[in-house]
Write an enzyme that holds these catalytic residues in place. Structure first.
Site, PDB file in Angstrom:
ATOM      1  N   LEU A  18       0.840  -1.213   0.000  1.00  0.00           N
ATOM      2  CA  LEU A  18       0.000   0.000   0.000  1.00  0.00           C
ATOM      3  C   LEU A  18       0.867   1.251   0.000  1.00  0.00           C
ATOM      4  O   LEU A  18       0.513   2.275  -0.598  1.00  0.00           O
ATOM      5  CB  LEU A  18      -0.892   0.021   1.250  1.00  0.00           C
ATOM      6  CG  LEU A  18      -2.134  -0.843   1.268  1.00  0.00           C
ATOM      7  CD1 LEU A  18      -2.805  -0.742   2.636  1.00  0.00           C
ATOM      8  CD2 LEU A  18      -3.109  -0.423   0.175  1.00  0.00           C
ATOM      9  N   SER A  71      11.266   4.823   3.865  1.00  0.00           N
ATOM     10  CA  SER A  71      12.700   4.551   3.925  1.00  0.00           C
ATOM     11  C   SER A  71      13.052   3.378   4.823  1.00  0.00           C
ATOM     12  O   SER A  71      14.039   2.690   4.604  1.00  0.00           O
ATOM     13  CB  SER A  71      13.442   5.799   4.399  1.00  0.00           C
ATOM     14  OG  SER A  71      12.942   6.201   5.656  1.00  0.00           O
ATOM     15  N   ILE A  72      12.238   3.132   5.851  1.00  0.00           N
ATOM     16  CA  ILE A  72      12.568   2.095   6.836  1.00  0.00           C
ATOM     17  C   ILE A  72      11.634   0.895   6.742  1.00  0.00           C
ATOM     18  O   ILE A  72      12.030  -0.228   7.024  1.00  0.00           O
ATOM     19  CB  ILE A  72      12.545   2.695   8.250  1.00  0.00           C
ATOM     20  CG1 ILE A  72      13.722   3.661   8.411  1.00  0.00           C
ATOM     21  CG2 ILE A  72      12.597   1.633   9.327  1.00  0.00           C
ATOM     22  CD1 ILE A  72      13.781   4.365   9.730  1.00  0.00           C
ATOM     23  N   ASP A  82       6.053  13.763  14.084  1.00  0.00           N
ATOM     24  CA  ASP A  82       6.297  13.538  12.652  1.00  0.00           C
ATOM     25  C   ASP A  82       4.989  13.683  11.884  1.00  0.00           C
ATOM     26  O   ASP A  82       4.640  12.848  11.050  1.00  0.00           O
ATOM     27  CB  ASP A  82       6.903  12.142  12.442  1.00  0.00           C
ATOM     28  CG  ASP A  82       7.587  12.002  11.087  1.00  0.00           C
ATOM     29  OD1 ASP A  82       7.943  13.038  10.487  1.00  0.00           O
ATOM     30  OD2 ASP A  82       7.763  10.860  10.613  1.00  0.00           O
ATOM     31  N   GLN A 123       7.673  -0.859   4.899  1.00  0.00           N
ATOM     32  CA  GLN A 123       6.568  -0.723   3.955  1.00  0.00           C
ATOM     33  C   GLN A 123       5.352  -1.457   4.496  1.00  0.00           C
ATOM     34  O   GLN A 123       5.456  -2.271   5.415  1.00  0.00           O
ATOM     35  CB  GLN A 123       6.948  -1.176   2.558  1.00  0.00           C
ATOM     36  CG  GLN A 123       7.111  -2.629   2.305  1.00  0.00           C
ATOM     37  CD  GLN A 123       7.529  -2.881   0.842  1.00  0.00           C
ATOM     38  OE1 GLN A 123       8.173  -2.060   0.179  1.00  0.00           O
ATOM     39  NE2 GLN A 123       7.167  -4.047   0.320  1.00  0.00           N
ATOM     40  N   VAL A 124       4.178  -1.163   3.899  1.00  0.00           N
ATOM     41  CA  VAL A 124       2.904  -1.590   4.461  1.00  0.00           C
ATOM     42  C   VAL A 124       2.135  -2.442   3.447  1.00  0.00           C
ATOM     43  O   VAL A 124       2.048  -2.084   2.261  1.00  0.00           O
ATOM     44  CB  VAL A 124       2.057  -0.358   4.858  1.00  0.00           C
ATOM     45  CG1 VAL A 124       0.683  -0.776   5.339  1.00  0.00           C
ATOM     46  CG2 VAL A 124       2.775   0.434   5.939  1.00  0.00           C
ATOM     47  N   SER A 160       5.272   2.675   0.776  1.00  0.00           N
ATOM     48  CA  SER A 160       6.661   2.306   1.021  1.00  0.00           C
ATOM     49  C   SER A 160       7.425   3.525   1.508  1.00  0.00           C
ATOM     50  O   SER A 160       7.299   4.614   0.948  1.00  0.00           O
ATOM     51  CB  SER A 160       7.286   1.765  -0.274  1.00  0.00           C
ATOM     52  OG  SER A 160       8.624   1.383  -0.058  1.00  0.00           O
TER      53      SER A 160
END
Length: 549
Positions: free
Chosen positions: A129, A133-134, A287, A136-137, A131
């Site tokens: 769904l 830097s650390i 954030d 993804q989903v 992505s």
């Protein structure tokens, strides 16, 4: 140093030279090893001489990848350390990262679960769904209930890459610090240490899950903010499972308008959510960029934010909370003397700071704000200007305040995008005044007493016995003190008597010696000497044997 570390170091060095970052250090102060590198790698030259330094740094970080991009994003908020041109360029960094293979994601998830995905989830989609830097989903359905969920999984080997980059950054920071001298304001090692703390926190998805659960509890039944539920029993350090949400990205103004969203209320609620997190809960999402915020589609006339990605959270000390609230209110009341005094009291500037000069500098920054309508006053820009003043007065900006400033910039930027006429002060001031009253007013005193009542109630039955025991103890102590005092007085009397006799004997001995030397009367001289010796012996024998009490 491993082979991969050497390779990564060469890649960073090559990129720095290609973007001419070495040119930022003048030849007259460049160390010998930097000059040697320039000559040794003569085939790598600055390919972007036509671009300003700040833009070259931005492009270099962008080429080095996600970890360096995140570092640049963090640096962009440090207007107390960087000049405007550099900060503006770094603020333009976009963290757009290609996804990694879905089959590899499946393997990582099953390793974290220690079970096949199909045993716990249905309809797992290998196409991600989102992505970053650390991590993804990926989407799926919970097998036990059918609920829509998302699985956030860390990138393969991301920890090793981050640790290698952090080690390299630390070494580079130490070199930069030695080149700039001990009195430089950049404090590169401290910046990297702060960044290290932040980035390593994002590597533990268990921590993010705990943050999300706490934030959800803080805003339970809130109409302003919704945090997706977390399935904590399925979470681990490398995997987080949570409720899937359906909403409109907060930056998609057209879609929000199309469904008839009350943008004014939405913007005001953004400000309320921010101040509630900072002052009521002292636990704020640090954030809150547009990619992490959605708007619910359920009630457009009563819009609700949906917050994601709780990896970076901030908090303040009680002192910083109070000083910050007083700063905001002092600014609204144009009390620049109070602002200067608060900075000194909080330790953000040293006691040796010229208070009058500092007050005038703050006035110069703030006063132009009041020549505009309140709705045009930018709180975020005000903080940036104050941070610029920090460079002149060597203000030590705390990391938690940098997180706060970054969050406020995000919130204000979103608010003005949603509703340009947003009056930040009209929304924030009542909240701040109420909070200050709760902290130092009558209400605060009443709440403190109310909190202590259960403890006092437990102690009241014991009060007579405690009073009796204390009186008994006090009487015993007084008796002991009286005995010590009596002994001391006796000791002093004996000492006084002894000293008197010794002094008298000394006088008699001196007189006898003088008479003897002058040969006036030998019998008188001898009498004085004998009498003096006798008195001295009496005085010596009468001295107290034990000199301690």
């Amino acid at each position: 140093m491993t082979k991969s570390s050497i390779s990564r170091g060469y890649q960073v060095l090559k990129t720095a030279l290609q973007y001419g970052l070495d040119d930022l250090i003048p030849s007259n102060v460049a160390p010998w090893y930097l000059k040697l590198l320039r000559h040794s790698l003569f085939w790598i030259r600055n390919q972007h001489k036509d671009k300003p330094a700040g833009e070259r740094l931005k492009l270099a970080l962008q080429q080095l990848g996600p970890i360096y991009i995140k570092l640049g994003q963090m640096l962009s908020t440090r207007r107390d350390l960087l000049n405007d041109e550099w900060a503006m360029q770094l603020a333009m960094l976009q963290d757009k990262v290609p996804s990694f293979d879905g089959k590899l994601a499946r393997q990582e998830i099953e390793t974290a679960l220690q079970a096949p995905i199909e045993s716990l989830f249905d309809n797992f989609d290998e196409q991600p769904l989102a992505s970053a830097s650390i991590a993804q989903v990926h989407s799926a359905n919970l097998k036990s209930t059918g609920a829509d969920v998302v699985l956030k999984v860390l990138r393969p080997n991301i920890e090793a890459q981050i640790h290698a980059d952090l080690q390299l950054m630390k070494k580079l920071a130490n070199i930069v610090d030695s080149l700039l001298g001990s009195d430089n304001r950049l404090r590169a090692p401290e910046v990297i240490a702060d960044y290290r703390h932040t980035i390593l926190g994002e590597l533990d998805l268990n921590k993010e899950a705990a943050n999300a659960i706490k934030l959800k509890q803080n805003f339970a039944d809130s109409e302003a903010l919704y945090i997706p539920a977390v399935y904590q029993d399925l979470c681990s350090q490398r995997l987080m499972v949570m409720e899937r949400i359906y909403g409109i990205p907060v930056s998609d103004i057209d879609a929000l308008n199309a469904q008839g969203t009350d943008l004014k209320l939405l913007a005001e609620r953004g400000v309320q959510v921010f101040f509630t997190q900072v002052f009521r809960d002292n636990f704020f999402h640090a954030d809150m960029h547009p990619g992490n915020i959605f708007v619910s589609t359920e009630q457009p006339d009563n819009p609700q934010y949906i917050g994601l990605d709780c990896g970076i959270m901030g908090s303040l000390t009680k002192e910083d909370q109070r000083y910050l609230a007083e700063n905001f209110l002092a600014f609204f009341n144009r009390d620049y003397q109070r602002i200067a005094q608060l900075y000194i009291e909080s330790g953000w500037v040293t006691d040796s700071t010229d208070k009058y000069a500092f007050e005038q500098a703050i006035k110069q920054v703030c006063e132009p704000m009041f020549n505009k309508p309140l709705s045009e006053i930018s709180f975020g820009l005000l903080l940036l200007e104050l941070f610029k003043t920090a460079r002149e007065f060597e203000i030590v900006v705390q990391p938690q305040l940098v997180l706060l400033e970054k969050t406020l910039l995000y919130i204000e930027g979103l608010g003005r995008q949603l509703y340009p006429q947003l009056d930040l002060w009209q929304t924030a001031k009542p909240f701040l005044e109420q909070w200050m009253d709760e902290q130092i007013g009558v209400k605060h005193m009443f709440n403190q007493i109310k909190q202590q009542l259960p403890s006092w109630a437990d102690k009241i039955p014991e009060l007579p016995e405690l009073v009796y025991d204390n009186l008994k103890l006090g009487k015993s102590l007084l008796t002991q003190q009286q005995k010590l005092l009596d002994k001391y007085l006796i000791h002093q009397r004996k000492l006084h008597k002894s000293n008197f006799l010794l002094i008298t004997s000394a006088i008699l001995l001196i007189c006898g010696t003088i008479l003897f030397n002058q040969q006036v009367t030998l019998s008188g001289a001898c009498a004085c000497i004998i009498l003096g010796a006798a008195v001295w012996l009496m005085g010596w024998r009468s001295r107290p044997k034990n000199r301690t009490l």
